[in-house]
Design a protein around this motif. Structure first.
Motif, PDB file in Angstrom:
ATOM      1  N   LYS A   3       0.830  -1.193   0.000  1.00 54.27           N
ATOM      2  CA  LYS A   3       0.000   0.000   0.000  1.00 54.27           C
ATOM      3  C   LYS A   3       0.867   1.247   0.000  1.00 54.27           C
ATOM      4  CE  LYS A   3      -4.228  -1.741   2.100  1.00 54.27           C
ATOM      5  NZ  LYS A   3      -5.210  -1.575   3.202  1.00 54.27           N
ATOM      6  N   ILE A   4       0.320   2.305  -0.589  1.00 51.51           N
ATOM      7  CA  ILE A   4       1.037   3.573  -0.713  1.00 51.51           C
ATOM      8  C   ILE A   4       0.535   4.532   0.361  1.00 51.51           C
ATOM      9  CG2 ILE A   4       1.672   5.452  -2.252  1.00 51.51           C
ATOM     10  CD1 ILE A   4       2.550   2.642  -3.191  1.00 51.51           C
ATOM     11  N   ILE A   5       1.472   5.068   1.144  1.00 54.02           N
ATOM     12  CA  ILE A   5       1.128   5.958   2.245  1.00 54.02           C
ATOM     13  C   ILE A   5       1.815   7.307   2.059  1.00 54.02           C
ATOM     14  CG2 ILE A   5       1.344   6.335   4.739  1.00 54.02           C
ATOM     15  CD1 ILE A   5       1.183   3.317   5.104  1.00 54.02           C
ATOM     16  N   LEU A   6       1.056   8.370   2.257  1.00 53.32           N
ATOM     17  CA  LEU A   6       1.605   9.726   2.294  1.00 53.32           C
ATOM     18  C   LEU A   6       1.432  10.246   3.711  1.00 53.32           C
ATOM     19  CD1 LEU A   6       2.683  12.399   1.114  1.00 53.32           C
ATOM     20  CD2 LEU A   6       0.336  12.923   0.373  1.00 53.32           C
ATOM     21  N   ILE A   7       2.521  10.682   4.339  1.00 55.19           N
ATOM     22  CA  ILE A   7       2.477  11.189   5.705  1.00 55.19           C
ATOM     23  C   ILE A   7       3.145  12.549   5.786  1.00 55.19           C
ATOM     24  CG2 ILE A   7       4.558   9.842   6.279  1.00 55.19           C
ATOM     25  CD1 ILE A   7       3.542   9.737   9.188  1.00 55.19           C
ATOM     26  N   THR A   8       2.552  13.450   6.523  1.00 54.86           N
ATOM     27  CA  THR A   8       3.100  14.795   6.701  1.00 54.86           C
ATOM     28  C   THR A   8       3.838  14.896   8.034  1.00 54.86           C
ATOM     29  OG1 THR A   8       1.122  15.698   7.782  1.00 54.86           O
ATOM     30  CG2 THR A   8       1.172  15.728   5.373  1.00 54.86           C
ATOM     31  N   GLY A   9       4.629  15.959   8.165  1.00 53.00           N
ATOM     32  CA  GLY A   9       5.359  16.179   9.420  1.00 53.00           C
ATOM     33  C   GLY A   9       6.334  15.062   9.719  1.00 53.00           C
ATOM     34  N   ALA A  10       7.037  14.597   8.687  1.00 57.23           N
ATOM     35  CA  ALA A  10       7.863  13.392   8.813  1.00 57.23           C
ATOM     36  C   ALA A  10       9.306  13.661   9.200  1.00 57.23           C
ATOM     37  CB  ALA A  10       7.837  12.613   7.492  1.00 57.23           C
ATOM     38  N   SER A  11       9.667  14.917   9.432  1.00 57.33           N
ATOM     39  CA  SER A  11      11.083  15.227   9.663  1.00 57.33           C
ATOM     40  C   SER A  11      11.537  15.024  11.097  1.00 57.33           C
ATOM     41  CB  SER A  11      11.377  16.671   9.238  1.00 57.33           C
ATOM     42  OG  SER A  11      10.628  17.587  10.020  1.00 57.33           O
ATOM     43  N   SER A  12      10.597  14.767  12.013  1.00 58.36           N
ATOM     44  CA  SER A  12      10.996  14.589  13.410  1.00 58.36           C
ATOM     45  C   SER A  12       9.861  13.926  14.176  1.00 58.36           C
ATOM     46  CB  SER A  12      11.349  15.934  14.062  1.00 58.36           C
ATOM     47  OG  SER A  12      10.203  16.775  14.124  1.00 58.36           O
ATOM     48  N   GLY A  13      10.150  13.549  15.409  1.00 57.84           N
ATOM     49  CA  GLY A  13       9.132  13.119  16.353  1.00 57.84           C
ATOM     50  C   GLY A  13       8.260  11.976  15.891  1.00 57.84           C
ATOM     51  N   ILE A  14       6.963  12.123  16.110  1.00 58.24           N
ATOM     52  CA  ILE A  14       6.003  11.070  15.797  1.00 58.24           C
ATOM     53  C   ILE A  14       6.040  10.711  14.324  1.00 58.24           C
ATOM     54  CG2 ILE A  14       3.535  10.561  15.685  1.00 58.24           C
ATOM     55  CD1 ILE A  14       3.227  12.378  18.195  1.00 58.24           C
ATOM     56  N   GLY A  15       6.093  11.713  13.449  1.00 56.57           N
ATOM     57  CA  GLY A  15       6.097  11.452  12.018  1.00 56.57           C
ATOM     58  C   GLY A  15       7.288  10.635  11.578  1.00 56.57           C
ATOM     59  N   GLU A  16       8.473  11.006  12.041  1.00 57.92           N
ATOM     60  CA  GLU A  16       9.686  10.277  11.681  1.00 57.92           C
ATOM     61  C   GLU A  16       9.607   8.829  12.147  1.00 57.92           C
ATOM     62  OE1 GLU A  16      14.557  10.716  12.165  1.00 57.92           O
ATOM     63  OE2 GLU A  16      13.206  11.866  13.448  1.00 57.92           O
ATOM     64  N   GLU A  17       9.177   8.623  13.383  1.00 55.01           N
ATOM     65  CA  GLU A  17       9.066   7.265  13.910  1.00 55.01           C
ATOM     66  C   GLU A  17       8.007   6.461  13.156  1.00 55.01           C
ATOM     67  OE1 GLU A  17      10.955   5.684  16.109  1.00 55.01           O
ATOM     68  OE2 GLU A  17      12.227   7.473  16.151  1.00 55.01           O
ATOM     69  N   ALA A  18       6.916   7.108  12.778  1.00 59.92           N
ATOM     70  CA  ALA A  18       5.871   6.407  12.038  1.00 59.92           C
ATOM     71  C   ALA A  18       6.375   5.950  10.675  1.00 59.92           C
ATOM     72  CB  ALA A  18       4.648   7.309  11.879  1.00 59.92           C
ATOM     73  N   VAL A  19       7.157   6.791  10.008  1.00 60.13           N
ATOM     74  CA  VAL A  19       7.721   6.406   8.716  1.00 60.13           C
ATOM     75  C   VAL A  19       8.571   5.146   8.856  1.00 60.13           C
ATOM     76  CG1 VAL A  19       9.303   7.081   6.870  1.00 60.13           C
ATOM     77  CG2 VAL A  19       7.663   8.737   7.764  1.00 60.13           C
ATOM     78  N   LYS A  20       9.422   5.122   9.845  1.00 61.30           N
ATOM     79  CA  LYS A  20      10.296   3.968  10.053  1.00 61.30           C
ATOM     80  C   LYS A  20       9.492   2.697  10.273  1.00 61.30           C
ATOM     81  CE  LYS A  20      13.971   6.715  12.256  1.00 61.30           C
ATOM     82  NZ  LYS A  20      14.659   6.998  13.545  1.00 61.30           N
ATOM     83  N   ARG A  21       8.481   2.778  11.106  1.00 63.00           N
ATOM     84  CA  ARG A  21       7.689   1.587  11.435  1.00 63.00           C
ATOM     85  C   ARG A  21       6.806   1.155  10.284  1.00 63.00           C
ATOM     86  NH1 ARG A  21       9.803   3.397  15.634  1.00 63.00           N
ATOM     87  NH2 ARG A  21       9.955   2.238  17.606  1.00 63.00           N
ATOM     88  N   LEU A  22       6.302   2.088   9.522  1.00 61.86           N
ATOM     89  CA  LEU A  22       5.497   1.742   8.347  1.00 61.86           C
ATOM     90  C   LEU A  22       6.345   1.054   7.284  1.00 61.86           C
ATOM     91  CD1 LEU A  22       3.365   4.982   8.201  1.00 61.86           C
ATOM     92  CD2 LEU A  22       2.465   2.675   8.585  1.00 61.86           C
ATOM     93  N   MET A  23       7.572   1.527   7.090  1.00 62.26           N
ATOM     94  CA  MET A  23       8.456   0.861   6.131  1.00 62.26           C
ATOM     95  C   MET A  23       8.812  -0.548   6.605  1.00 62.26           C
ATOM     96  SD  MET A  23      11.036   3.728   4.530  1.00 62.26           S
ATOM     97  CE  MET A  23      11.775   4.187   6.100  1.00 62.26           C
ATOM     98  N   THR A  24       9.072  -0.700   7.895  1.00 61.64           N
ATOM     99  CA  THR A  24       9.367  -2.024   8.446  1.00 61.64           C
ATOM    100  C   THR A  24       8.190  -2.970   8.233  1.00 61.64           C
ATOM    101  OG1 THR A  24      10.835  -1.084  10.126  1.00 61.64           O
ATOM    102  CG2 THR A  24       9.945  -3.275  10.566  1.00 61.64           C
ATOM    103  N   ALA A  25       6.968  -2.419   8.292  1.00 58.41           N
ATOM    104  CA  ALA A  25       5.773  -3.231   8.095  1.00 58.41           C
ATOM    105  C   ALA A  25       5.508  -3.538   6.630  1.00 58.41           C
ATOM    106  CB  ALA A  25       4.568  -2.528   8.702  1.00 58.41           C
TER     107      ALA A  25
END
Length: 279
Positions: A3-25
């Motif tokens: 699936k294709i995901i677009l996420i905002t606010g990805a440069s730090s904090g919650i957004g950055e961590e979410a990107v990492k975990r979504l890619m791992t998934a």
């Protein structure tokens, strides 16, 4: 196919961590933020990084066009970007108040507008709005921030009903206290706008309370909220709301059981206790 995901606010904090975990998934993640340089590690890890400014319509349109051209669809939009601007309502310039709404609400709404035609065409999709427990109660000196989150809660509820016929889910994430840049920005803005003048005493005490409250074990790590976001993405039938992070359930419970004045008194009591511990 991932699936294709677009996420905002990805440069730090919650957004950055979410990107990492979504890619791992196993998801294909397009990570958007104003500061591309802050996302180099995400790009190195396999994320598709995008320059994305929620106060710039052209920037938002270009980001969505890029995802559609490269991936052909957007299955999940995670509206995570936002910040807290604090200060007494009388002290905060309306220009700053409007910027708070532009980032936390209007930019989110515009990006959602841009993504929805593709989701409607495929008759599926998921909009995940990162709100706050602050969308359910107010606090002194947080008038504009809480106003944006109250508005986001209402927007999300209405949008969920609008999009139901098209197979598109709308989910709200309600974080509590979290270790992130948010607390520093809110603390600094409060002192900037209200550390002098008629609100100085209360504002300084509240700033101290915020500073003390974001120390130690009470605030959750961004990974806690990020894991909740992943849960909302993966659920076959997601909840309409996910409560997560430091003191989130406790504060929402207290707001439900206390009267308005009782909740006001609770905040004053917490402030006095924090002031004593600071002394």
């Amino acid at each position: 196919m991932a699936k294709i995901i677009l996420i905002t606010g990805a440069s730090s904090g919650i957004g950055e961590e979410a990107v990492k975990r979504l890619m791992t998934a196993g998801y294909t993640v397009y990570a958007g933020a104003r500061r591309l340089d802050r996302m180099k590690s995400l790009a190195d890890a396999g994320a598709h990084v995008l320059a994305l400014d929620l106060t710039d319509d052209a920037s938002m349109a270009a980001a969505v066009d890029t995802v559609m051209q490269e991936a052909g669809c957007i299955d999940v939009l995670i509206n995570n970007a936002g910040y807290g601007s604090y200060g007494a309502l009388e002290d905060v310039p309306l220009e700053e108040a409007r910027r708070q709404f532009d980032v936390n609400l209007f930019g989110l709404a515009r990006l959602t507008q841009l993504v929805l035609p593709a989701m409607r065409a495929q008759r599926s999709g998921r909009i995940i709005n990162v709100s706050s427990i602050g969308g359910k109660f107010g606090e002194p000196f947080g008038t504009w921030y809480h106003a944006t989150k109250f508005a986001l809660e209402g927007l999300s509820d209405s949008l969920r009903m609008e999009l139901y016929p098209f197979g598109i889910d709308v989910v709200v994430i309600q974080p509590g206290a979290t270790h992130s840049e948010w607390s520093q920005i809110a603390h600094e803005s409060l002192l900037k706008y209200s550390s002098d003048g008629p609100y100085a005493k209360g504002a300084t005490a509240h700033a101290n309370m915020m500073e003390e409250g974001h120390k130690g074990s009470v605030p959750a790590q961004p990974s806690v909220v990020a894991n909740t976001i992943v849960q909302a993405v993966q659920a076959s039938k997601p909840k309409t709301r996910y409560v997560t992070g430091g003191l989130a359930r406790t504060m929402l419970f207290m707001r439900r059981v206390l009267s308005d004045r009782g909740f006001d008194a609770l905040f004053r009591m917490i402030g006095r206790q924090m002031a004593k511990s600071k002394a």
